[in-house]
Design a protein around this motif. Structure first.
Motif, PDB file in Angstrom:
ATOM      1  N   GLN A  62     -27.316 -30.434   1.981  1.00 46.40           N
ATOM      2  CA  GLN A  62     -28.482 -29.650   2.417  1.00 46.40           C
ATOM      3  C   GLN A  62     -29.083 -30.253   3.691  1.00 46.40           C
ATOM      4  OE1 GLN A  62     -31.979 -30.034  -0.046  1.00 46.40           O
ATOM      5  NE2 GLN A  62     -32.422 -27.850   0.109  1.00 46.40           N
ATOM      6  N   GLY A  63     -29.288 -29.415   4.664  1.00 51.35           N
ATOM      7  CA  GLY A  63     -29.901 -29.875   5.903  1.00 51.35           C
ATOM      8  C   GLY A  63     -28.924 -30.382   6.945  1.00 51.35           C
ATOM      9  N   ARG A  64     -27.654 -30.541   6.575  1.00 49.26           N
ATOM     10  CA  ARG A  64     -26.668 -30.949   7.576  1.00 49.26           C
ATOM     11  C   ARG A  64     -26.266 -29.733   8.415  1.00 49.26           C
ATOM     12  NH1 ARG A  64     -25.224 -36.216   5.987  1.00 49.26           N
ATOM     13  NH2 ARG A  64     -24.437 -36.462   8.109  1.00 49.26           N
ATOM     14  N   SER A  65     -25.575 -29.996   9.522  1.00 51.91           N
ATOM     15  CA  SER A  65     -25.277 -28.925  10.473  1.00 51.91           C
ATOM     16  C   SER A  65     -23.781 -28.678  10.580  1.00 51.91           C
ATOM     17  CB  SER A  65     -25.829 -29.290  11.850  1.00 51.91           C
ATOM     18  OG  SER A  65     -25.226 -30.482  12.308  1.00 51.91           O
ATOM     19  N   ALA A  66     -23.442 -27.411  10.820  1.00 52.03           N
ATOM     20  CA  ALA A  66     -22.038 -27.041  11.000  1.00 52.03           C
ATOM     21  C   ALA A  66     -21.911 -26.109  12.196  1.00 52.03           C
ATOM     22  CB  ALA A  66     -21.494 -26.362   9.746  1.00 52.03           C
ATOM     23  N   LEU A  67     -20.874 -26.346  12.989  1.00 48.20           N
ATOM     24  CA  LEU A  67     -20.497 -25.423  14.064  1.00 48.20           C
ATOM     25  C   LEU A  67     -19.243 -24.691  13.619  1.00 48.20           C
ATOM     26  CD1 LEU A  67     -20.908 -24.453  17.051  1.00 48.20           C
ATOM     27  CD2 LEU A  67     -19.214 -26.199  17.684  1.00 48.20           C
ATOM     28  N   ILE A  68     -19.311 -23.371  13.642  1.00 47.04           N
ATOM     29  CA  ILE A  68     -18.143 -22.575  13.265  1.00 47.04           C
ATOM     30  C   ILE A  68     -17.576 -21.922  14.512  1.00 47.04           C
ATOM     31  CG2 ILE A  68     -17.312 -20.637  11.873  1.00 47.04           C
ATOM     32  CD1 ILE A  68     -19.540 -21.285   9.876  1.00 47.04           C
ATOM     33  N   ILE A  69     -16.368 -22.324  14.876  1.00 48.47           N
ATOM     34  CA  ILE A  69     -15.709 -21.787  16.064  1.00 48.47           C
ATOM     35  C   ILE A  69     -14.903 -20.567  15.620  1.00 48.47           C
ATOM     36  CG2 ILE A  69     -14.097 -22.274  17.934  1.00 48.47           C
ATOM     37  CD1 ILE A  69     -14.748 -25.303  17.365  1.00 48.47           C
ATOM     38  N   GLY A  70     -15.223 -19.406  16.188  1.00 47.80           N
ATOM     39  CA  GLY A  70     -14.570 -18.171  15.754  1.00 47.80           C
ATOM     40  C   GLY A  70     -15.576 -17.314  15.015  1.00 47.80           C
ATOM     41  N   THR A  71     -15.927 -16.189  15.605  1.00 51.82           N
ATOM     42  CA  THR A  71     -16.990 -15.364  15.032  1.00 51.82           C
ATOM     43  C   THR A  71     -16.426 -14.082  14.417  1.00 51.82           C
ATOM     44  OG1 THR A  71     -17.364 -14.345  17.182  1.00 51.82           O
ATOM     45  CG2 THR A  71     -18.724 -16.271  16.621  1.00 51.82           C
ATOM     46  N   GLY A  72     -15.163 -14.134  13.989  1.00 54.66           N
ATOM     47  CA  GLY A  72     -14.555 -13.011  13.281  1.00 54.66           C
ATOM     48  C   GLY A  72     -15.002 -12.969  11.833  1.00 54.66           C
ATOM     49  N   ALA A  73     -14.300 -12.168  11.046  1.00 55.77           N
ATOM     50  CA  ALA A  73     -14.719 -11.937   9.663  1.00 55.77           C
ATOM     51  C   ALA A  73     -14.709 -13.225   8.842  1.00 55.77           C
ATOM     52  CB  ALA A  73     -13.800 -10.900   9.020  1.00 55.77           C
ATOM     53  N   ILE A  74     -13.705 -14.073   9.056  1.00 54.21           N
ATOM     54  CA  ILE A  74     -13.631 -15.318   8.278  1.00 54.21           C
ATOM     55  C   ILE A  74     -14.759 -16.261   8.684  1.00 54.21           C
ATOM     56  CG2 ILE A  74     -12.232 -17.388   7.895  1.00 54.21           C
ATOM     57  CD1 ILE A  74      -9.743 -15.519   8.101  1.00 54.21           C
ATOM     58  N   GLY A  75     -14.988 -16.388   9.986  1.00 53.17           N
ATOM     59  CA  GLY A  75     -16.080 -17.241  10.453  1.00 53.17           C
ATOM     60  C   GLY A  75     -17.431 -16.774   9.934  1.00 53.17           C
ATOM     61  N   ARG A  76     -17.606 -15.454   9.912  1.00 54.28           N
ATOM     62  CA  ARG A  76     -18.890 -14.918   9.449  1.00 54.28           C
ATOM     63  C   ARG A  76     -19.108 -15.158   7.964  1.00 54.28           C
ATOM     64  NH1 ARG A  76     -21.789 -12.245  12.908  1.00 54.28           N
ATOM     65  NH2 ARG A  76     -20.785 -11.974  14.923  1.00 54.28           N
ATOM     66  N   GLU A  77     -18.081 -14.916   7.168  1.00 52.96           N
ATOM     67  CA  GLU A  77     -18.231 -15.148   5.724  1.00 52.96           C
ATOM     68  C   GLU A  77     -18.491 -16.635   5.461  1.00 52.96           C
ATOM     69  OE1 GLU A  77     -18.492 -12.822   3.584  1.00 52.96           O
ATOM     70  OE2 GLU A  77     -18.291 -13.824   1.651  1.00 52.96           O
ATOM     71  N   THR A  78     -17.824 -17.486   6.229  1.00 48.59           N
ATOM     72  CA  THR A  78     -18.051 -18.927   6.094  1.00 48.59           C
ATOM     73  C   THR A  78     -19.496 -19.269   6.451  1.00 48.59           C
ATOM     74  OG1 THR A  78     -15.730 -19.345   6.611  1.00 48.59           O
ATOM     75  CG2 THR A  78     -17.256 -21.192   6.860  1.00 48.59           C
ATOM     76  N   ALA A  79     -19.987 -18.687   7.527  1.00 55.03           N
ATOM     77  CA  ALA A  79     -21.374 -18.943   7.937  1.00 55.03           C
ATOM     78  C   ALA A  79     -22.349 -18.562   6.836  1.00 55.03           C
ATOM     79  CB  ALA A  79     -21.687 -18.171   9.215  1.00 55.03           C
ATOM     80  N   GLY A 125     -10.080  -9.274   5.841  1.00 54.60           N
ATOM     81  CA  GLY A 125     -10.922  -8.987   4.681  1.00 54.60           C
ATOM     82  C   GLY A 125     -10.439  -9.680   3.423  1.00 54.60           C
ATOM     83  N   ILE A 126      -9.140  -9.748   3.251  1.00 57.57           N
ATOM     84  CA  ILE A 126      -8.587 -10.331   2.016  1.00 57.57           C
ATOM     85  C   ILE A 126      -8.933 -11.816   1.891  1.00 57.57           C
ATOM     86  CG2 ILE A 126      -6.456 -10.862   0.769  1.00 57.57           C
ATOM     87  CD1 ILE A 126      -7.004  -7.911   0.821  1.00 57.57           C
ATOM     88  N   PHE A 127      -8.872 -12.502   3.024  1.00 55.63           N
ATOM     89  CA  PHE A 127      -8.955 -13.961   2.972  1.00 55.63           C
ATOM     90  C   PHE A 127     -10.351 -14.512   3.244  1.00 55.63           C
ATOM     91  CE2 PHE A 127      -4.561 -12.944   4.193  1.00 55.63           C
ATOM     92  CZ  PHE A 127      -3.889 -13.566   3.160  1.00 55.63           C
ATOM     93  N   ASP A 128     -11.291 -13.636   3.627  1.00 60.75           N
ATOM     94  CA  ASP A 128     -12.580 -14.130   4.117  1.00 60.75           C
ATOM     95  C   ASP A 128     -13.280 -15.047   3.118  1.00 60.75           C
ATOM     96  OD1 ASP A 128     -11.877 -12.326   6.036  1.00 60.75           O
ATOM     97  OD2 ASP A 128     -13.581 -10.979   5.742  1.00 60.75           O
ATOM     98  N   ARG A 129     -13.523 -14.526   1.921  1.00 61.45           N
ATOM     99  CA  ARG A 129     -14.301 -15.300   0.962  1.00 61.45           C
ATOM    100  C   ARG A 129     -13.527 -16.511   0.440  1.00 61.45           C
ATOM    101  NH1 ARG A 129     -19.811 -15.058  -0.688  1.00 61.45           N
ATOM    102  NH2 ARG A 129     -19.973 -16.341  -2.546  1.00 61.45           N
TER     103      ARG A 129
END
Lengths: 342, 342
Positions: B150-167, B108-112
């Motif tokens: 805008q319009g470019r694509s990203a794959l985020i590996i890792g669906t934990g709290a940090i990955g979700r906030e990044t998404a 939680g601390i590091f997500d954002r």
């Protein structure tokens, strides 16, 4: 005796193609779509007088050229000038302002790319990416604490299309945005509050980031001067993607050297290219780019396509888009079209 | 004969304070809030065995220390370990995994802050801010075309709290986001589609930016190997804010040297600090930072405060927050609390 009606004449002012093709012009692409309906005369600045004589329209593909003023005596038949740039300050002169010639510009093409540049500037400053690179060049592993961007504040000077797109993008990542412009208001859809840009020193100290997104006009010449810079919050960051002449550059250098501002990200300068002896080059808190914040891949095609669309309207007798208020020096918001995408 | 009941013992493992205060410890602030209700034993790694003997709780303020495994024979009374870090990989060992000791972390601390770092990396790469700085150092006015984000694509590996906030943050600026994790799904609220991270080479070629936000586990060790790197889109950009050991670093260097990838932004490395002879330092397409992507101003206070909140729950007999699934090596999403703000 019957005559084929003469096609309207569109003169296209082009820059030289550069060292690779000496003597030839750097022409816009895609104008073949209007070739059958207009006579296109391509010229460089030296030939503009002859090429514009008898023309009804002029496309300034060479968008920073001051050649139009010099050729003004040859423009008796001119109805319309389109500038492939968002700012028309380098084109405008008194006779053009007083004339009946309609001026249109490239509003819309640069909005999102420039907004992205501003967001990059804010984030790179907060996360000290320039520091990362300098440490990397010295092979130094240097852990530092950086800054959150969420919850920080930004003042955007200039409430035109570029300022608005910037406001929307900064708000999307949690930055608190306020505007500054000619007309104060509250409940603006993009800015919330718009402060009076003529009273910057009263307001400017409340913001972490100050963005100049204003066109260059008599009102914005030197707008961010010594007094405004001194009134900025200690540690604040200035971003200029408008025009260099809106900022007092020597005063900015002094503020940075004194450590009052923590940084400046500058895409535009009083003199461009930035002179070799400018003290800005050596300041580690300054990030310099070469008047390119809006110039994303495909920008030239997008500019040419935007002109073709307007030329098709003109040939059909429809109202032109992006008509500049020549007294104000920009496209008023009431005539703003949807932003073009590139 | 009456006895005052003994206070529970919390051992606090601290790093040395550094050269400025030789011999003293770098202690967390704010623990005075629980001083009256627990005996706090501050120690460095060398003294951990004695300090943890008889303790019920251990706070790893020195969050990358491997000292716990060495002191394991002295931890018979230990119930709870809290790690002031998002990743627990440097703590975990077999006996701890098999034990009844509860492990909690700093989720939680590091997500954002980390999400903001990833966005900075994507934008700085697209706008070539590293190129700006290199040109500036040579006093070169170098206009270039950069890229839209805008319009470019990203794959985020890792669906934990940090990955979700990044998404969420990348989507807010118009980037198209997909996830990769252990469990494939569609209609995920943050990722939309989550692809199988065990089949990266099949999927990875569809994305402009690939972000590793996964914890280090047996499944993610070497996850982005030679095959995945070769399958990436030519000109793609790799960002690693997870753990260095998830990427095959020599294979990454080869891919960058060959120009297959256009860049890599790396905050974590197989060996930290990054060794002086690493070829990564000299690659102009690489941006290096010193394992600091989440460490924004105030991070240490936020970490200490988060521990105090959990200790208060523990002292009251309430369930702990941020309990790590020791078999998985991270906090499962079902027990995810709201993210702390710093």
């Amino acid at each position: 005796m019957s005559m084929t009606p003469a096609l309207p004449i569109i003169t296209v002012l082009c820059p030289a193609a550069g060292a690779a093709s000496p003597g030839s012009l750097d022409r816009p692409g895609g104008l073949d779509k209007i070739e059958s309906r207009a006579e296109l005369r391509y010229t460089d600045a030296a030939g503009l007088g002859d090429a514009v004589d008898g023309a009804q329209a002029l496309f300034l593909w060479d968008f920073f050229s001051p050649a139009v003023e010099q050729a003004w005596s040859r423009t008796a038949s001119l109805e319309w000038i389109h500038v492939a740039a968002a700012g028309v300050d380098s084109l405008m002169f008194d006779e053009l302002g007083r004339s009946e010639v309609t001026v249109t510009n490239a509003q819309g093409i640069f909005d999102r790319p420039i907004a992205e540049y501003v967001l990059t500037a804010i984030l790179a400053h907060a996360k000290d990416f320039a520091g990362n690179l300098r440490h990397q060049q010295r092979r130094e592993w240097a852990h530092r604490e950086t800054h959150r961007v969420q919850g920080r504040s930004a003042l955007i000077i200039g409430t035109g299309a570029i300022g608005r797109e910037t406001a929307r993008l900064l708000r999307a990542v949690g930055i608190t945005v306020t505007g500054a412009g000619r007309t104060t208001r509250t409940q603006d859809p993009d800015f919330g509050t718009v402060l009076d840009s003529a009273e910057l020193p009263r307001h400017i100290g409340a913001f972490d980031h100050v963005v100049n997104a204003a066109p260059l006009t008599p009102q914005t010449l030197g707008l961010i001067g010594e007094e405004s810079l001194a009134a900025m919050r200690p540690g604040a960051h200035l971003i200029n993607i408008g025009r260099g002449e809106s900022v007092d550059e020597p005063a900015l250098v002094r503020s940075l050297q004194a450590g009052h501002l923590s940084g400046a990200t500058l895409d535009v300068f009083e003199e461009e290219p930035l002179p070799q002896d400018s003290p800005l080059w050596d300041l580690e808190t300054v990030t310099i780019s070469a008047h390119m914040s809006g110039d994303v891949l495909g920008w030239r095609d997008a500019l040419a396509e935007q002109f073709v669309h307007n030329a098709e309207r003109w040939l059909e007798g429809e109202p032109l888009k992006n008509v500049v208020d020549k007294a104000k020096g920009y496209v008023p918001s009431s005539s703003r079209p949807g932003a073009a995408e590139i």
